[in-house]
Design a protein around this motif. Structure first.
Motif, PDB file in Angstrom:
ATOM      1  N   TYR A 557      66.271  41.034  28.201  1.00 60.40           N
ATOM      2  CA  TYR A 557      67.183  41.204  29.231  1.00 60.40           C
ATOM      3  C   TYR A 557      68.509  41.971  27.789  1.00 60.40           C
ATOM      4  O   TYR A 557      69.101  42.940  28.984  1.00 60.40           O
ATOM      5  N   ILE A 558      68.379  41.976  27.089  1.00 58.57           N
ATOM      6  CA  ILE A 558      69.625  42.619  26.766  1.00 58.57           C
ATOM      7  C   ILE A 558      69.175  44.002  26.303  1.00 58.57           C
ATOM      8  O   ILE A 558      70.102  45.218  26.568  1.00 58.57           O
ATOM      9  N   GLY A 559      68.083  44.772  26.759  1.00 53.68           N
ATOM     10  CA  GLY A 559      67.989  45.669  26.818  1.00 53.68           C
ATOM     11  C   GLY A 559      68.369  46.770  27.615  1.00 53.68           C
ATOM     12  O   GLY A 559      67.539  47.693  27.695  1.00 53.68           O
ATOM     13  N   PHE A 560      68.004  46.078  28.766  1.00 51.52           N
ATOM     14  CA  PHE A 560      68.201  46.595  30.118  1.00 51.52           C
ATOM     15  C   PHE A 560      69.828  46.444  30.498  1.00 51.52           C
ATOM     16  O   PHE A 560      70.612  45.719  31.288  1.00 51.52           O
ATOM     17  N   GLY A 561      70.387  47.537  29.670  1.00 52.23           N
ATOM     18  CA  GLY A 561      71.773  47.471  29.656  1.00 52.23           C
ATOM     19  C   GLY A 561      72.326  48.439  30.865  1.00 52.23           C
ATOM     20  O   GLY A 561      73.565  47.975  30.585  1.00 52.23           O
ATOM     21  N   LEU A 562      72.004  48.712  31.454  1.00 54.87           N
ATOM     22  CA  LEU A 562      72.493  49.263  32.652  1.00 54.87           C
ATOM     23  C   LEU A 562      72.015  48.703  34.140  1.00 54.87           C
ATOM     24  O   LEU A 562      72.221  49.540  35.252  1.00 54.87           O
ATOM     25  N   LEU A 563      71.512  47.680  34.080  1.00 57.74           N
ATOM     26  CA  LEU A 563      71.279  46.621  34.868  1.00 57.74           C
ATOM     27  C   LEU A 563      71.929  45.959  36.185  1.00 57.74           C
ATOM     28  O   LEU A 563      73.605  46.083  35.960  1.00 57.74           O
ATOM     29  N   ARG A 564      72.521  46.855  37.272  1.00 62.45           N
ATOM     30  CA  ARG A 564      73.058  46.598  38.624  1.00 62.45           C
ATOM     31  C   ARG A 564      72.678  45.563  39.189  1.00 62.45           C
ATOM     32  O   ARG A 564      73.775  44.878  39.873  1.00 62.45           O
ATOM     33  N   VAL A 565      71.452  45.096  39.580  1.00 62.21           N
ATOM     34  CA  VAL A 565      71.016  43.703  40.026  1.00 62.21           C
ATOM     35  C   VAL A 565      69.897  43.299  39.199  1.00 62.21           C
ATOM     36  O   VAL A 565      69.102  44.153  38.660  1.00 62.21           O
ATOM     37  N   LEU A 566      69.589  41.877  38.997  1.00 64.14           N
ATOM     38  CA  LEU A 566      69.204  41.531  38.565  1.00 64.14           C
ATOM     39  C   LEU A 566      69.174  40.149  39.281  1.00 64.14           C
ATOM     40  O   LEU A 566      69.757  39.393  38.982  1.00 64.14           O
ATOM     41  N   THR A 567      67.207  39.833  39.543  1.00 64.44           N
ATOM     42  CA  THR A 567      67.057  38.625  39.867  1.00 64.44           C
ATOM     43  C   THR A 567      65.808  38.088  39.795  1.00 64.44           C
ATOM     44  O   THR A 567      64.913  38.783  39.789  1.00 64.44           O
ATOM     45  N   MET A 568      65.912  36.732  39.252  1.00 65.50           N
ATOM     46  CA  MET A 568      64.647  36.441  39.182  1.00 65.50           C
ATOM     47  C   MET A 568      64.259  34.544  40.146  1.00 65.50           C
ATOM     48  O   MET A 568      65.428  34.743  40.628  1.00 65.50           O
ATOM     49  N   GLU A 569      62.814  34.912  40.400  1.00 66.23           N
ATOM     50  CA  GLU A 569      62.261  34.047  41.254  1.00 66.23           C
ATOM     51  C   GLU A 569      61.056  32.995  40.766  1.00 66.23           C
ATOM     52  O   GLU A 569      60.963  33.809  40.514  1.00 66.23           O
ATOM     53  N   SER A 570      61.469  31.882  40.558  1.00 67.27           N
ATOM     54  CA  SER A 570      60.382  31.213  40.439  1.00 67.27           C
ATOM     55  C   SER A 570      59.891  31.104  39.218  1.00 67.27           C
ATOM     56  O   SER A 570      58.997  31.344  38.626  1.00 67.27           O
ATOM     57  N   ILE A 571      61.126  30.889  37.446  1.00 70.49           N
ATOM     58  CA  ILE A 571      60.683  31.623  36.634  1.00 70.49           C
ATOM     59  C   ILE A 571      61.529  29.788  35.948  1.00 70.49           C
ATOM     60  O   ILE A 571      62.918  29.689  36.085  1.00 70.49           O
ATOM     61  N   ASP A 572      61.283  29.923  34.687  1.00 75.03           N
ATOM     62  CA  ASP A 572      61.436  29.385  33.589  1.00 75.03           C
ATOM     63  C   ASP A 572      62.479  29.984  33.006  1.00 75.03           C
ATOM     64  O   ASP A 572      61.731  29.980  31.660  1.00 75.03           O
ATOM     65  N   MET A 573      64.070  30.116  32.862  1.00 72.58           N
ATOM     66  CA  MET A 573      64.583  30.507  32.072  1.00 72.58           C
ATOM     67  C   MET A 573      65.020  30.160  30.864  1.00 72.58           C
ATOM     68  O   MET A 573      65.851  29.938  29.601  1.00 72.58           O
ATOM     69  N   THR A 574      64.724  27.913  30.802  1.00 75.03           N
ATOM     70  CA  THR A 574      64.502  26.973  29.407  1.00 75.03           C
ATOM     71  C   THR A 574      63.825  28.226  28.099  1.00 75.03           C
ATOM     72  O   THR A 574      64.717  28.201  27.092  1.00 75.03           O
TER      73      THR A 574
END
Length: 902
Positions: A557-574
């Motif tokens: 996600y560090i490589g997505f440096g231009l993001l204006r919208v970031l959405t996650m759904e039903s994801i284990d972010m641990t």
């Protein structure tokens, strides 16, 4: 497209107003970029009024979009660097080592080179207009092959619609000339329905003259008036000399004077058309009628705001099968004669059409040219493409609705391509994404949120999306897109390089190579590590429902440096590591983490300086404390925080530093932090869950603190206070927002000295009230039924612990929906004659001691009754021949769901 450039020009103007040295260093270059963009903007406005664009021009438009996005990114980065430079320059230790000056000089050299490259590219794009002959594009013309609706006089499922419209046309109690609009998306059968009405024998003798006129998008008013005149008075067609344009309105009006007429205006797009025609169509209060078919609610309202538009429904599965078989075999086929070997595949095929008559007719026509065997039909099921030559008619009809949109609404519509099929799309969520993307520009009145909601409403009015659930204030809470319109959005998004949808695992690994401007990963995860795309502005990741997909942890996600919208759904972010998760996305405006497992320190050293929305709906923190580490977080741009449904997440923001907040929705908070919320003076939606278990005395005291907070929130329209103990609430009468609050949610036990709340405690304009765990011992109905504006009332979870409810005559004058859920002790409910005079929806859920229904036959307006888990006695009473059947037989829709076992 022009609107995208406009938003960039606004950014440029804003940065030029900055009176700081950093801007002075590059002012000349920014002004040059501004001038070049204005030239392109003027060109784009002309292009947007044309439609016959070739592939080369489309690619040119995509390049303009790319450069606009690049400029916006440069300006946003520049603004952040200005703030960083100021902060570093004020630090004594940094100044000693001169790192601030050295860092900024390095950045400034890069900025200078990038602006020069942008200026050169803008100049090249503008000069290319001549080579591409963009200015010579022809005006939009109608395609004679692209019919707008279903041209089939025997479409099934329209009989009821036809009867209702005919009944309305013949209603002599309304003598004025009415304009009835038949409203719906392309292919729904509006024209066919109008034809069936127009030709019906039931209207014989009802009208002295009739006229049918099809309207093109590029019409001539005089031509329309002339054709209507020739229809009602045919011999005028041969008049010599011909009638002049100036005399047309008078001639038509004089002929229609004293006659009862029926005029059909088919496929109206222009909101001003009726205003141009109505002067020639006299209203003599003789039951004359006009029918308009249109895709736009605005057109319908402009024609007659006092007559409700008629919206044909989509076909049922049974009707869809009948229409499909009739067109496939070119004759009527009775259900008992449906070919058994084709029935299963036919059922799969009709699902692709979603009840849209045009799609079924087109599909039936394709099948008519194939052998009637399972292999041929199944192959079509697997390969059908509405955009190939077979499905081109349907595609053209739907595409016309898209082409008619202004550019900013095209972007808003294309955004629906990113959501999975049959996805429950939140209106609140998608409008906040549009804001983050820069699609919505403030129009001078209201907030940008108001403008975004107007855009959503306009798409609804144009029938490009449908409301699946309305919110308490009548706005769109959830919406959906017809499958064929969704296919159209996906195709257009791909053609315009607007959005790239990844739905197969093998595709995701190509994400970096494809360099999408926006990317949606739908139920697919990468197989390789460290995938990213530095060109992507929006990333939407949809994991497997309820499985907390962990595969998205492979993305960098560090490589997505231009993001204006970031959405996650039903994801284990641990599973995310510090190497993968960015501490600072400087362009990010919308962060959505829905139904996710979140590590408590995921926002550690949070540095997203432009963030506007945080959505934590239904997520959970993976720690015993259930608290997100946000102790040092300050986001001055933050406007919306939603924790709806995640009551175990504690969000310890420094509320006194976030004065731009408009939404705090279902956020857990300790009672000692409440006073900080007094700085959030712009709140319109305020919902908190007080995690402290308050006793009666403490609740009375803390209400004084809450009142001091609410005294500053003069724009508040939604107030929700929830707690597991006693409720800190004593009424809003003393508050400035008392008149404006429309929705009130109160969870918790009322103070001991308040047996029944008084009507003065509640806001005067209250539209929706929800009470839970109140443990009221006296019947609250005598108080609540006096709330004149109340439309929705929910009494839930032991809000009332008494045994009887009585609704008085004249009570609840505007109540439309009533819910009784988990009111365990209720065993008697009396409804007096004249109570709840407009009630349409009633739910009685889990009221296990209620053995007999109230006299519901007195409520003649009821359209829907749902009874879930009733007592066995009540369940039996509602069955055929039961003692309660006479009370509900007038209700069109009655649902009874399993009874309580004894």
């Amino acid at each position: 497209m022009a609107e995208a450039v406009t938003s960039v020009l606004i950014k440029l103007a804003d940065i030029l107003r900055e009176k700081v040295q950093e801007v002075k260093d590059v002012r000349g270059q920014i002004e040059q970029v501004q001038n070049e963009l204005r030239l392109i903007q003027a060109l784009l406005r002309d292009i947007d009024s044309k439609c016959n664009r070739n592939n080369v021009v489309t690619e040119w438009l995509n390049q303009v979009r790319d450069i606009a996005n690049r400029i916006a990114t440069v300006i946003d980065t520049f603004r952040v660097k200005i703030e960083e430079n100021r902060a570093e320059s004020s630090n004594w230790l940094v100044r000693q080592f001169k790192t601030a000056k050295r860092n900024y000089k390095t950045y400034k050299r890069g900025l200078h080179d990038e602006l020069e490259d942008i200026i050169e590219q803008l100049d090249w794009l503008y000069r290319r207009r001549t080579d591409l002959r963009i200015e010579d594009l022809g005006d939009d013309v109608d395609d004679p092959e692209a019919c707008d609706d279903v041209d089939d006089p025997e479409v099934v499922g329209l009989e009821d619609d036809q009867g209702k419209i005919i009944e309305q046309l013949k209603d002599s109690t309304i003598s004025r000339r009415t304009v009835l609009s038949i409203l719906g998306t392309g292919g729904l059968g509006k024209t066919t329905l109008a034809q069936k009405v127009y030709n019906s024998h039931k209207l014989e003798g009802q009208f002295d003259c009739r006229a049918w006129q099809s309207i093109s998008q590029t019409y001539n008013v005089n031509d329309l008036l002339r054709e209507i005149l020739y229809s009602v008075k045919p011999h005028m067609k041969n008049k010599n000399p011909p009638i002049t344009n100036r005399d047309l309105p008078v001639k038509l009006k004089n002929f229609l004077r004293g006659k009862r007429y029926l005029i059909i205006l088919d496929d109206v797009w222009d909101i001003d058309l009726w205003g141009k025609l109505k002067m020639a169509l006299p209203d003599l209060y003789n039951v004359s009628r006009v029918i308009i078919t249109t895709r736009s609610l605005d057109v319908a309202k402009a024609a007659d705001c006092n007559t409700k538009p008629y919206v044909p429904r989509y076909l049922t599965d049974a009707e869809s099968l009948a229409l499909l078989f009739r067109n496939a075999f070119q004759q009527h086929v009775q259900p008992e004669n449906y070919p058994a070997h084709l029935l299963d595949v036919a059922k799969r095929l009709i699902k692709k059409c979603g009840g849209l008559p045009l799609a079924l007719i087109v599909l039936g026509g394709i099948l008519a040219r194939r052998d009637p065997n399972y292999t041929a039909w199944n192959m079509l099921d697997e390969t059908i493409d509405w955009h190939d030559k077979d499905g081109i008619q349907c595609s053209q009809v739907l595409a016309r609705s898209y082409e008619d949109l202004p550019r900013y609404l095209k972007d808003c519509f294309l955004y629906f391509a990113c959501f999975p099929e049959d996805y429950k799309i939140s209106g609140w969520r998608v409008t906040r994404m549009w804001m983050a993307e820069g699609f919505v520009l403030k129009d001078g009145t209201g907030t940008i949120e108001d403008r975004a909601e107007k855009c959503l409403e306009e798409l609804l009015q144009r029938c490009l999306i449908q409301v699946t659930k309305k919110s308490w204030n009548g706005y769109c809470k959830y919406c959906s897109v017809h499958d064929l319109l969704r296919d159209l959005a996906i195709r257009k998004a791909k053609d315009e390089k607007f959005f790239t949808v990844f739905s197969k695992e093998e595709d995701v690994n190509n994400l970096a190579a494809s360099k999408p401007c926006r990317a949606a990963l739908q139920f697919c995860t990468p197989k390789e590590n460290d995938i990213y795309s530095e060109n992507t502005h929006s990333l939407l990741c949809f994991g497997r429902i309820s499985s907390h997909d962990s595969g998205f942890g492979l993305l960098n996600y560090i490589g997505f440096g231009l993001l204006r919208v970031l959405t996650m759904e039903s994801i284990d972010m641990t599973t995310f590591t510090r190497r993968q998760w960015s501490k600072g996305l400087i362009h990010l405006r919308y962060l959505g983490l829905r139904e996710c497992k979140i590590p408590h320190d995921i926002f550690k050293q949070f540095s997203f300086p432009n963030l506007e929305t945080i959505d934590l709906n239904e997520s959970e923190v993976d720690s015993d404390e259930k608290t997100l580490d946000l102790c040092d977080v300050v986001i001055p741009t933050l406007r919306h925080v939603s924790g709806s449904g995640c009551y175990e997440i504690h969000l310890p923001l420094k509320w006194n530093k976030h004065t731009n907040l408009q939404t705090i929705m279902d956020v857990d908070i300790h009672i000692e932090s409440v006073v900080e919320l007094g700085f959030c003076i712009n709140l319109r939606t305020f919902g908190i869950f007080i995690v402290d278990d308050l006793d009666n005395e403490r609740a009375i005291k803390e209400w004084q603190n809450l009142k001091s907070v609410l005294k500053n929130t003069v724009q508040l329209v939604y107030l929700s206070i929830k707690t597991t103990g006693f409720l800190p609430f004593g009424g809003t009468k003393e508050l400035p927002c008392h008149e404006k609050i429309q929705k009130l949610v109160l969870w918790g036990e009322w103070e001991r000295n308040i047996c029944v709340p008084s009507v003065e405690m509640f806001p005067r304009n209250l539209t929706k009230l929800k009470l839970a765990f109140s443990k009221l011992q006296e019947d609250p109905m005598p108080i609540l039924e006096r709330l004149q504006s109340l439309r929705i009332l929910c009494l839930c979870y032991n809000s009332y612990v008494g045994t009887e409810l009585i609704c008085s005559t004249g009570g609840f004058p505007n109540l439309e929906k009533l819910e009784l859920r988990w009111v365990h002790n209720l065993h008697y409910w009396d409804i007096k004659e004249g109570a709840m005079p407009i009630l349409g929806h009633l739910q009685i859920n889990y009221c296990k001691k209620l053995h007999v229904l109230p006299e519901l036959q007195k409520v003649r307006t009821l359209q829907e009754l749902t009874v879930s888990r009733p007592s066995l006695e009540l369940w039996e009473g509602m069955q055929m021949q039961g003692k309660d059947v006479h009370k509900i037989k007038h209700i069109p829709c009655v649902r009874i769901r399993e009874y309580y076992p004894q």
